[in-house]
Design an enzyme around this catalytic site. Structure first.
Site: not given
Ligand code: GLC
Length: 737
Positions: A264
């Protein structure tokens, strides 16, 4: 541009390389995938392999320009393709050709209980991703609804692992049929937003394997997911973006996952663990995982300079690197360099039609005394009350925020249908969230309001005097502490004084239909005082049309709740800070969250404890009625065949979801009163009957024996419970193992 450049470079490489019949295997689309991977890997330097393993921009990770292998483009989100952003920015870049189709929130898809619609959804969003030249779709999210307060409940598929698992498979297959990788998230036991980057989920193995892993396992083993996103939290003391047990032992070991693990954004937290614990692509991280801004350049990522240092001084092995690089190359050859050319499509009428159908088929009719379907007499007046009739909801909520080509609000759709012969009047009723911009995406609305709460309520009641009917459209929105990434809700009570407003409207004595638009459960203390209730969701571009289709009977509602609507939050299984939102303990900087409730979440808790709920998991009414008859259970091979006949006993065509729950009345461990093990959505004409059959195997009867690390079905009596919700069981057929 970069892709063209890299392709040109590839041609120049070819020009120098010795001429062979079909050129290098990795460039030959008809060569076997693994041969392409091995061939490309053999041509790469160590530095090129390391470059593959981390971000080079906010949403891209490197390819191999020298070999003409393009970078991987990642995109949010599960409900539609995020607007283009600048190289290292969260805000939209302001393109004028990237307004997408906003599909319904995944909780809305879950509420359809329809595998075919899930495949349609995945196929459409995959087409949009491919058209926008994105290779990895950061979705779907399938974390279990452990608490109704989770801010991202709207992005997930409810409280039951079987329902989420059955729907995630076709979604993933739909996306990937377009040469786009689905990146199933957030792996795993990431069930809240409160302190999501600093909370350690302490979960026993039985609970992990019975509740929190099954939907992910199905996505990988049955869905063939090409990517998985590690989550921000810790599990049993290790950060999940490099959690050895989850990523190496279970995902890549037990399940044989051959795709990529993507962190993430900002979830990678440790140099050494990032190398050895199963992480393949580090995205969005700054060096310590939490510091911000461009100063922490991509070259400083955990899998960048620190990784090169470890490879050069022997602390890291080329074998680990080759495994990461192979998985990334495999993803590139499955997507942008796929042997099958895909071109996708974008904001087509078919996509908007699909969004409308999915949104409508997921709307849940919770209660109806016959006031619905809505019909207005010639010259009648419909009073519409509530901010959510007017407020656009596609913008906001966090990373699932979208810039859509258009969004039809409920009020737009009501005017379309009723203005020809009746009067539609709107009263705001309350002020909820006046924001109209997120990541520089602007809805174009002005939600400013000068009246006081009292005045707003008085105006709504006054307007009801000559109304034929009142249609209340309220609920939650995507602002902080509502349905919103990064924050959890603080209670399930409706905010902004809505309960008092609904009570006041009920006291007028006019027919009152309430539509609750939310992505998560809300308390409905007034449920017995209104004529009808519809659970509306964030339905995307076509949400207004979908809602009015159902309210007017153009579409006969067939949605079923993917989660329980409790009477009050305190009725739920999380009864201490230790369980939620976690506690601080000596000896660790991370918050500790104990999943003491074990497998007893959602209806597994309420049914077993016999706690009355407002509306049950799997509940949803229709404008027609259905009967279940002739239920039977027979041995069939190593398993059983459970059959029943479903009949439409009403006057209009409609669909019912026949649900099969299994109950194990005598077991050596405490088991839930019932567990969902089958469902079929059946569309029937009035008077039509259809036999529905479910094939179940021993695993459907089993619990996970943590000590033996295997599924165990104990001999004895079981019950096959067939119903139209977890609380509305129409047949109970005992059978013996
Ligand atoms: C965010 C979210 C994830 C998302 C990523 C990119 O923090 O937790 O679901 O795809 O970052 O935006």
């Amino acid at each position: 541009m970069k892709r063209l450049l890299s392709f040109t470079l590839a041609l120049s490489v070819l020009a120098c390389a010795p001429k062979t019949a079909e050129g290098p295997a990795y460039l030959n689309p008809s060569a076997p995938l693994e041969q392409r991977v091995a061939d490309a890997l053999s041509r790469m330097t160590m530095e090129e392999k390391v470059a593959l393993t981390h971000a080079q921009s906010k949403f891209s990770s490197a390819g191999v320009p020298r070999l003409g292998i393009p970078e991987l483009w990642h995109t949010d989100g599960p409900h539609g393709i995020r607007p283009e952003v600048l190289w290292d920015d969260w805000d939209q870049a302001g393109w004028t050709n990237d307004s997408c189709t906003a599909f319904p929130a995944l909780v809305n898809l879950a509420a359809t209980w329809d595998r075919d619609l899930s495949r349609l959804y995945g196929d459409c969003i995959g087409q949009e991703a491919r058209y926008r030249k994105k290779d990895i779709l950061l979705g779907p999210g399938i974390n279990m609804g452990r608490t109704p307060l989770n801010g991202r409940t709207f992005e997930y598929m409810g409280e039951d692992p079987f329902l989420a698992g059955e729907l995630v498979v076709p979604y993933v297959q739909g996306v990937q049929s377009n040469g786009v990788a689905a990146c199933v998230k957030h792996f795993a036991v990431n069930n809240q937003e409160t302190r999501r980057t600093a909370t350690n989920s302490v979960v026993d193995d039985r609970t992990l394997y019975e509740i929190y892993l099954p939907a992910f396992r199905k996505a990988v083993v049955e869905g063939g997911a090409w990517a998985i996103m590690g989550s921000y939290n810790l599990y049993n003391g290790q950060f999940n973006c490099h959690n050895k047990r989850l990523l190496c032992d279970i995902l890549k070991g037990e399940w044989g996952f051959d795709g990529v693990v993507v962190s993430d954004w900002g979830g990678c937290r440790d140099d050494d663990e990032a190398v050895t614990n199963g992480l393949d692509i580090e995205m969005g991280t700054w060096t310590n995982g939490l510091r911000g801004a461009a100063s922490d350049s991509y070259a400083n990522y955990h899998l960048a300079r620190p990784y090169l240092e470890r490879l050069r001084d022997g602390r890291a092995t080329e074998a680990d690197l080759n495994d990461k690089a192979s998985r990334i190359l495999r993803t590139i050859f499955r997507t942008s360099m796929s042997k099958d050319p895909h071109f996708g499509s974008f904001t087509s009428p078919e996509h908007f039609a699909a969004a409308r159908k999915i949104a409508a088929d997921g709307l849940v009719l919770l209660r109806n005394d016959g006031t619905l379907p809505l019909a207005l007499p010639e010259g009648g007046k419909l009073l519409v009350v509530g901010e959510n009739a007017y407020k656009m909801m596609v913008v906001g909520g966090g990373s699932s925020n979208l810039k859509t080509k258009y969004e039809v609000t409920p009020l737009d759709a009501l005017h379309e249908v009723f203005d020809t012969h009746a009067q539609v009047v709107w009263e705001r009723g309350y002020v909820g969230d006046t924001t109209t911009v997120y990541n520089k995406v602007w809805t174009g609305q002005d939600l400013g309001e000068s009246r006081s709460a009292q005045q707003l309520l008085a105006d709504a009641v006054a307007a009801s005097r000559d109304a034929s009917c009142i249609l209340y459209i309220g609920g939650l929105n995507k602002s902080k502490y509502q349905d919103n990434e990064g924050t959890d809700r603080e209670d399930i009570v409706l905010p902004y004084g809505q309960d008092a407003l609904i009570e006041a409207l009920s006291a007028t004595g006019k027919p009152l239909v309430v539509v609750n638009i939310s992505g998560s459960p809300v308390a409905m203390p007034w449920a017995g005082k209104v004529n009808a209730i519809v659970q509306g969701w964030y339905g995307g571009s076509e949400s207004g049309h979908a809602l009015v289709d159902v309210l007017t009977g153009t579409v006969n509602p067939s949605g079923k709740l993917p989660f329980t609507m409790p009477v009050a939050l305190s009725d739920g299984p999380l009864r201490s800070a230790r369980q939620y939102p976690g506690i601080q303990e000596e000896g660790t900087e991370w918050w500790q969250e104990y999943y003491d409730e074990g497998v007893f979440i959602g209806y597994r808790w309420y049914d077993t404890q016999e706690i009355p709920v407002q509306f049950a998991f799997g509940h949803g009414l229709s404008y027609t009625t259905f009967e279940v008859s002739g239920a039977s259970v027979k041995r069939s091979g190593d398993g059983w065949s459970v059959r029943a006949t479903l009949t439409n006993t009403g006057k209009v065509p409609g669909a019912e979801v026949l649900q099969l729950y299994i109950s194990d009345t005598e077991a050596s461990v405490a088991r839930p009163a019932k567990e969902l093990k089958g469902f079929e959505k059946v569309y029937l004409q009035p008077g039509e009957s259809r036999q529905v059959s479910f094939a179940i195997d021993r695993e459907a009867l089993s619990f996970f024996d943590a000590a033996a690390h295997r599924w165990v079905a104990e001999p004895g009596e079981f019950h096959a419970l067939l119903g139209t919700s977890s609380a509305d069981i129409r047949a109970d057929v005992p059978f013996t193992l």
